[in-house]
Scaffold this active site. Structure first.
Site, PDB file in Angstrom:
ATOM      1  CB  CYS A  85      -0.983  -0.056   1.162  1.00 24.35           C
ATOM      2  SG  CYS A  85      -2.434   0.939   0.852  1.00 24.35           S
ATOM      3  CG  HIS A 118      -3.221  -3.029   4.123  1.00 19.70           C
ATOM      4  ND1 HIS A 118      -2.231  -2.428   4.868  1.00 19.70           N
ATOM      5  CD2 HIS A 118      -3.825  -2.037   3.431  1.00 19.70           C
ATOM      6  CE1 HIS A 118      -2.232  -1.130   4.647  1.00 19.70           C
ATOM      7  NE2 HIS A 118      -3.200  -0.866   3.779  1.00 19.70           N
ATOM      8  CD  GLU A 142      -0.285  -5.074   6.328  1.00 15.84           C
ATOM      9  OE1 GLU A 142      -0.297  -5.710   5.256  1.00 15.84           O
ATOM     10  OE2 GLU A 142      -0.553  -3.856   6.387  1.00 15.84           O
TER      11      GLU A 142
HETATM   12  N1  GLN Z   1      -3.618   6.437   0.973  1.00 13.15           N
HETATM   13  C1  GLN Z   1      -2.330   6.144   1.538  1.00 13.15           C
HETATM   14  C2  GLN Z   1      -1.235   6.896   0.793  1.00 13.15           C
HETATM   15  O1  GLN Z   1      -1.485   7.510  -0.177  1.00 13.15           O
HETATM   16  C3  GLN Z   1      -2.043   4.660   1.492  1.00 13.15           C
HETATM   17  C4  GLN Z   1      -3.062   3.933   2.321  1.00 13.15           C
HETATM   18  C5  GLN Z   1      -2.544   2.697   2.950  1.00 13.15           C
HETATM   19  O2  GLN Z   1      -1.337   2.448   3.059  1.00 13.15           O
HETATM   20  N2  GLN Z   1      -3.465   1.906   3.445  1.00 13.15           N
HETATM   21  O3  GLN Z   1      -0.113   6.850   1.205  1.00 13.15           O
END
Ligand code: GLN
Length: 191
Positions: free
Chosen positions: A77, A168, A170
């Site tokens: 992410c 995610h 994890e």
């Molecule tokens: N929206 C976050 C970003 O732009 C990422 C979101 C996340 O890691 N769950 O960094």
């Protein structure tokens, strides 16, 4: 085997818990010297702008790039955003993988969702949890898309020992992606 988890901000505790469950020794990385002796590194989800600013503040940008040149690194992410070369916005990036990423591509926190994605290299679909997740617009120069949603949206890529996932793993109970990353470490990818 010793795996580092970048522990500046975000969901690092959950990655550590999953790695412990798999019997792996884990180091929390907050300073350049914490990278010494590691075999691989996970960059967690969170807020990529915050992770980038803190990494700059702690002098981690160049040490992280040098580490990634010789070891497997997995970004989930915000970690995927941080590893990208191109996101169309100005914020600190490691610029490792030649991927084009769009931040917040699926809407807001309330639009979080779980869906099963088929990932190259895994035997059965993976329960992928998306939280204000990015998507991959393009993967170039050796970076390969390894997972797409049913509508074709690209959500994971790999380039040798570098792995990125929009979602995610994890935060689910499924250890297969962590095991997959550990297999890249065992193979000595990037080393
Ligand atoms: N929206 C976050 C970003 O732009 C990422 C979101 C996340 O890691 N769950 O960094």
């Amino acid at each position: 085997m010793k795996i580092g988890v970048l522990a500046l901000q975000g969901a690092f505790i959950e990655h550590i818990a999953m790695l412990h469950r798999l019997g792996v020794e884990v180091v929390e990385v907050r300073l350049p010297e914490h990278l010494d002796g590691l075999d691989g590194l996970i960059i967690p989800g969170g807020e990529s702008t915050t992770i980038g600013k803190l990494a700059e503040m702690y002098g981690l940008m160049e040490p992280l790039r040098a580490f990634a040149a010789a070891h497997p690194v997995w970004g989930t992410c915000a970690g995927m955003i941080f590893m990208a070369k191109e996101i169309g916005l100005s914020q600190p990036l490691l610029g490792l993988m030649d991927i084009v990423v769009e931040r917040n591509a699926f809407g807001r926190q309330v639009d979080s969702f779980t869906t099963h994605v088929t990932i190259t290299g895994l035997d059965a679909p993976f329960p992928a949890l998306f939280i204000r997740a990015p998507r991959l617009i393009e993967a170039r120069n050796g970076a390969q898309i390894i997972a797409r949603l049913a509508d074709g949206t690209a959500v994971a890529a790999q380039e040798n020992g570098w792995l990125v996932t929009s979602f995610h793993p994890e935060l689910t109970n499924d250890p297969r992606l962590h095991q997959y990353f550990l297999s890249l470490v065992k193979q000595g990818q990037n080393v």
